[in-house]
Scaffold this motif. Structure first.
Motif, PDB file in Angstrom:
ATOM      1  N   ARG A 401       0.941  -1.013   0.159  1.00 43.71           N
ATOM      2  CA  ARG A 401       0.071   0.030   0.455  1.00 43.71           C
ATOM      3  C   ARG A 401       0.755   1.334   0.517  1.00 43.71           C
ATOM      4  N   HIS A 402       2.114   1.323   0.297  1.00 43.15           N
ATOM      5  CA  HIS A 402       3.435   2.315   0.285  1.00 43.15           C
ATOM      6  C   HIS A 402       4.273   2.254  -0.554  1.00 43.15           C
ATOM      7  N   ALA A 403       3.658   1.295  -1.251  1.00 43.74           N
ATOM      8  CA  ALA A 403       5.208   0.823  -2.761  1.00 43.74           C
ATOM      9  C   ALA A 403       5.908   2.287  -2.841  1.00 43.74           C
ATOM     10  N   LEU A 404       4.861   3.588  -3.049  1.00 46.06           N
ATOM     11  CA  LEU A 404       5.248   4.543  -3.694  1.00 46.06           C
ATOM     12  C   LEU A 404       6.689   5.701  -3.033  1.00 46.06           C
ATOM     13  N   ASP A 439       4.958   5.300   6.098  1.00 45.89           N
ATOM     14  CA  ASP A 439       3.942   6.002   5.875  1.00 45.89           C
ATOM     15  C   ASP A 439       5.567   7.410   6.045  1.00 45.89           C
ATOM     16  N   ASP A 440       6.597   6.935   6.013  1.00 46.37           N
ATOM     17  CA  ASP A 440       7.569   7.644   6.509  1.00 46.37           C
ATOM     18  C   ASP A 440       8.955   7.181   5.911  1.00 46.37           C
ATOM     19  N   ASN A 441       9.760   6.461   6.198  1.00 47.79           N
ATOM     20  CA  ASN A 441      10.224   5.420   5.808  1.00 47.79           C
ATOM     21  C   ASN A 441      10.108   4.360   4.964  1.00 47.79           C
ATOM     22  N   CYS A 442      11.576   3.615   3.823  1.00 50.76           N
ATOM     23  CA  CYS A 442      11.700   2.735   3.232  1.00 50.76           C
ATOM     24  C   CYS A 442      12.880   1.720   3.425  1.00 50.76           C
ATOM     25  N   ARG A 443      12.827   0.791   3.802  1.00 54.64           N
ATOM     26  CA  ARG A 443      13.834  -0.115   4.086  1.00 54.64           C
ATOM     27  C   ARG A 443      13.859  -1.757   3.996  1.00 54.64           C
ATOM     28  N   VAL A 444      15.330  -1.659   3.055  1.00 54.83           N
ATOM     29  CA  VAL A 444      15.181  -2.754   2.581  1.00 54.83           C
ATOM     30  C   VAL A 444      16.417  -4.046   2.978  1.00 54.83           C
ATOM     31  N   ASP A 445      16.054  -5.159   2.887  1.00 56.72           N
ATOM     32  CA  ASP A 445      16.901  -5.926   3.743  1.00 56.72           C
ATOM     33  C   ASP A 445      17.288  -6.809   2.572  1.00 56.72           C
ATOM     34  N   VAL A 446      18.818  -7.479   2.772  1.00 52.28           N
ATOM     35  CA  VAL A 446      19.364  -8.536   2.204  1.00 52.28           C
ATOM     36  C   VAL A 446      19.710  -9.506   2.845  1.00 52.28           C
ATOM     37  N   GLU A 447      19.250 -10.407   3.442  1.00 45.92           N
ATOM     38  CA  GLU A 447      20.169 -11.284   3.852  1.00 45.92           C
ATOM     39  C   GLU A 447      20.286 -12.806   3.221  1.00 45.92           C
ATOM     40  N   ASP A 448      21.818 -13.058   3.309  1.00 45.05           N
ATOM     41  CA  ASP A 448      21.890 -14.650   3.246  1.00 45.05           C
ATOM     42  C   ASP A 448      22.244 -15.829   4.057  1.00 45.05           C
ATOM     43  N   ASP A 449      22.452 -16.844   3.752  1.00 49.03           N
ATOM     44  CA  ASP A 449      23.358 -17.851   4.368  1.00 49.03           C
ATOM     45  C   ASP A 449      24.712 -18.559   4.357  1.00 49.03           C
ATOM     46  N   GLY A 450      24.855 -17.248   4.485  1.00 51.10           N
ATOM     47  CA  GLY A 450      26.531 -17.872   3.728  1.00 51.10           C
ATOM     48  C   GLY A 450      27.401 -17.475   5.013  1.00 51.10           C
ATOM     49  N   PRO A 451      28.695 -17.218   4.976  1.00 49.09           N
ATOM     50  CA  PRO A 451      30.105 -17.466   6.481  1.00 49.09           C
ATOM     51  C   PRO A 451      29.328 -16.036   6.770  1.00 49.09           C
ATOM     52  N   GLY A 452      28.824 -15.048   6.374  1.00 41.17           N
ATOM     53  CA  GLY A 452      28.520 -13.778   7.674  1.00 41.17           C
ATOM     54  C   GLY A 452      30.320 -13.231   7.031  1.00 41.17           C
ATOM     55  N   ILE A 453      29.993 -11.712   7.578  1.00 38.78           N
ATOM     56  CA  ILE A 453      31.110 -11.035   7.803  1.00 38.78           C
ATOM     57  C   ILE A 453      31.530 -10.651   9.235  1.00 38.78           C
ATOM     58  N   PRO A 454      33.033 -10.428   9.481  1.00 37.43           N
ATOM     59  CA  PRO A 454      33.563 -10.052  10.912  1.00 37.43           C
ATOM     60  C   PRO A 454      32.665  -9.149  11.322  1.00 37.43           C
ATOM     61  N   GLU A 455      31.888  -8.863  12.598  1.00 43.29           N
ATOM     62  CA  GLU A 455      31.775  -7.360  13.423  1.00 43.29           C
ATOM     63  C   GLU A 455      32.501  -6.353  13.180  1.00 43.29           C
ATOM     64  N   GLN A 456      33.913  -6.418  13.439  1.00 45.46           N
ATOM     65  CA  GLN A 456      35.132  -5.955  13.005  1.00 45.46           C
ATOM     66  C   GLN A 456      35.011  -4.869  11.704  1.00 45.46           C
ATOM     67  N   ASP A 457      34.677  -5.704  10.815  1.00 50.13           N
ATOM     68  CA  ASP A 457      34.267  -5.516   9.299  1.00 50.13           C
ATOM     69  C   ASP A 457      33.524  -4.632   8.739  1.00 50.13           C
ATOM     70  N   TRP A 458      32.793  -4.584   9.682  1.00 46.69           N
ATOM     71  CA  TRP A 458      31.257  -4.959   8.752  1.00 46.69           C
ATOM     72  C   TRP A 458      31.249  -2.613   8.357  1.00 46.69           C
ATOM     73  N   GLU A 459      32.901  -2.069   8.988  1.00 47.93           N
ATOM     74  CA  GLU A 459      31.951  -0.383   8.551  1.00 47.93           C
ATOM     75  C   GLU A 459      33.622  -0.321   7.192  1.00 47.93           C
ATOM     76  N   ARG A 460      34.269  -1.366   6.898  1.00 48.08           N
ATOM     77  CA  ARG A 460      35.146  -1.226   6.191  1.00 48.08           C
ATOM     78  C   ARG A 460      34.942  -2.056   5.344  1.00 48.08           C
ATOM     79  N   VAL A 461      33.981  -2.915   5.100  1.00 48.44           N
ATOM     80  CA  VAL A 461      33.099  -2.993   3.933  1.00 48.44           C
ATOM     81  C   VAL A 461      33.036  -2.519   2.989  1.00 48.44           C
ATOM     82  N   PHE A 462      32.190  -1.267   3.368  1.00 47.01           N
ATOM     83  CA  PHE A 462      31.910   0.031   2.501  1.00 47.01           C
ATOM     84  C   PHE A 462      32.892   0.666   1.490  1.00 47.01           C
ATOM     85  N   THR A 463      33.868   0.356   2.292  1.00 46.10           N
ATOM     86  CA  THR A 463      35.079   1.311   1.388  1.00 46.10           C
ATOM     87  C   THR A 463      35.958   1.007  -0.103  1.00 46.10           C
TER      88      THR A 463
END
Length: 524
Positions: A401-404, A439-463
């Motif tokens: 209903r809020h797709a637009l 009404d206010d925000n859009c959110r898209v989450d992409v999840e997988d069942d892979g090995p994941g990313i170590p927490e210390q690298d969560w910010e570095r992956v966007f570099t």
């Protein structure tokens, strides 16, 4: 203009106004006290010297003794202070204020002190001068009055006017008083000097123009006050301009330091100053320039490494073609070269996209578009490319209903596609794309069942050009730019991109969050 600076400016103006008023009042009262004392001694000077020149003045001018307490005595008998005695010895006319009036004193040629006591000095002196003119001109013969009047004018400091010479007579009230009392003092204007009209013994009328009264608003005093006000305002303006100039010099100094290569230099203009917003904007610009320079350096360094591998493979493939003896081997080498060229093309496209987004972003034209349609399209495309994985879209009815949303469809598609492609590269069996819109925000989450990313690298992956496995083979895929592009796309949409661990699938969960509607004042 900052409210704090406006309040400070208002307070300064009030302080300046108070200082100007206080200074003017102090100067006005102080200088006028000195001027009044000077006038009080200069105005009766001709009269006092005239009286002092007459031997035993109290005898011929007995009426002065009765009216104004004319006395002639030694300084010791009058118990005068030494300062007054010294001034009298110098021949000055001295005026001193007492509880009962003003004493006017002058030293006679014999060394005694002649003293008169006046309640209202200006009016009383005018009255005495008028009486003296009447006293001398009254008994004189008519033909002698003109010469005698000139002598009185010279010694008493007055002007004697004859009505029959064209001098205008005053109104009837003054004439009535003259006929009754023989003398009348009057003013032609409320602030003007006193004039006297006399009736002599033979009935002749004589006018006497007396000295001017004391004026606290004389033009020298007004000019001085104007100069003081101008000087205070100039000083205030100088201090204000100096403060502004000092702040601008700070900005200029930092600009010169940045030009010399000190990219970390920033302006510290303080809080509540006129250039606070300029300093904030300048610092924002400096940070943006510093980031662009850093990105450019990193990109040049990384691109040189990224291009080296496919170019080397192409060079090796070309050399191998020379040794090929059959069509199968030749075709294999040509296919490899074609793949390497395709890889170079994709790398160049990624680099150009990232550069556009980092250097201020593309010209976004946000328009209303369905986010859920983009999610389904990306899932469908990736499912075709990766049939071995289960790629699903999780979209509920409320989200439909809020797709637009106000978005740039091509770039949002690119961001979601990068995340799903990245998840598919590392997933074992399953990728889920969860879309939630209110009404206010859009959110898209992409999840997988892979090995994941170590927490210390969560910010570095966007570099940019950052890859956790450090591999540069085709099997690892990617160039380390995909997630950087995703974050910049979300930045230009006013949102954020971040990563954490998936609670349901156990691998990584990348999330995109941005406002559903563009702000009214947004400039993209």
């Amino acid at each position: 203009m900052p409210l704090t600076y406006l309040l400070k400016l208002y307070a300064r103006l009030l302080a300046i106004a108070a200082a100007v008023v206080l200074l003017c009042v102090v100067l006005f009262n102080g200088l006028n006290a000195v001027r009044h004392q000077f006038w009080l001694e200069r105005m009766p000077d001709p009269l006092m010297r005239w009286l002092a020149s007459v031997p035993l003045a109290e005898e011929p001018y007995q009426w002065l003794s009765a009216w104004y307490g004319l006395t002639v005595a030694s300084p010791e008998d009058l118990a005068l202070p030494p300062v007054l005695q010294e001034r009298l010895a110098y021949g000055q006319v001295v005026a001193t204020e007492t509880p009962v009036g003003v004493w006017l004193m002058v030293q006679t040629p014999a060394g005694d002190v002649l003293r008169l006591s006046f309640d209202e000095p200006y009016r009383d002196v005018a009255n005495v001068l008028s009486e003296l003119v009447s006293w001398y001109l009254g008994p004189a013969e008519a033909d002698q009055r003109e010469s005698l009047a000139r002598q009185l004018e010279h010694h008493l400091g007055v002007r004697i006017l004859w009505p029959d010479d064209g001098h205008a007579l005053p109104g009837g009230a003054v004439l009535q008083r003259v006929s009754e009392q023989g003398l009348a003092l009057y003013r032609e204007s409320p602030e003007g000097p006193l004039n006297a009209l006399l009736q002599l013994d033979d009935g002749a009328l004589v006018g006497v123009a007396l000295p001017a009264p004391f004026s606290p608003w004389a033009w020298p005093m007004v000019l001085l006050l104007l100069l003081v006000v101008g000087a205070v305002l100039w000083l205030a303006l100088f201090l204000g301009v100096r403060e502004l100039d000092s702040n601008l010099r700070k900005v200029e100094s930092v600009a010169m330091r940045i030009a010399r290569g000190e990219m970390g230099a920033r302006v510290d203009a303080g809080h509540g100053t006129l250039v606070e917003r300029l300093a904030s904007a300048f610092n924002g610009m400096a940070e943006h320039i510093q980031r662009l320079v850093q990105v450019q350096r990193e990109m040049i360094h990384a691109v040189s490494h990224e291009l080296r591998t496919p170019v080397a493979r192409i060079r090796f493939g070309v050399q191998m073609i020379e040794d090929c003896r059959d069509e199968v081997a030749l075709k294999k080498q040509l296919d490899g070269i074609d793949g390497d060229i395709q890889e170079l093309d994709e790398l160049i496209d990624e680099i150009l996209t990232y550069a556009r987004l980092e250097q201020g972003g593309p010209v976004f034209s946000l328009r209303e578009h369905s986010v859920t349609d983009i999610v389904r399209q990306v899932v469908s495309e990736q499912q075709v490319l990766r049939p071995q994985l289960e790629i699903e879209a999780d979209i509920d009815e409320d989200t439909e209903r809020h797709a637009l949303s106000d978005i740039e469809p091509r770039y949002i598609h690119r961001a979601i596609q990068n995340l799903v492609g990245n998840a598919g590269r590392y997933a074992r069996h399953r990728v889920r794309v969860r879309c939630r819109i209110d009404d206010d925000n859009c959110r898209v989450d992409v999840e997988d069942d892979g090995p994941g990313i170590p927490e210390q690298d969560w910010e570095r992956v966007f570099t940019a050009f950052a890859r956790l496995d450090d591999s540069r083979t085709r099997t690892s895929g990617g160039y380390g730019l995909g997630l950087s592009i995703v974050r910049r796309i979300l930045y230009w949409h006013g949102g954020q991109a971040f990563v954490c661990r998936s609670d349901t699938l156990g691998g990584a969960r990348f999330s995109l969050v941005w406002p559903r509607r563009k702000p009214e004042d947004a400039v993209l």
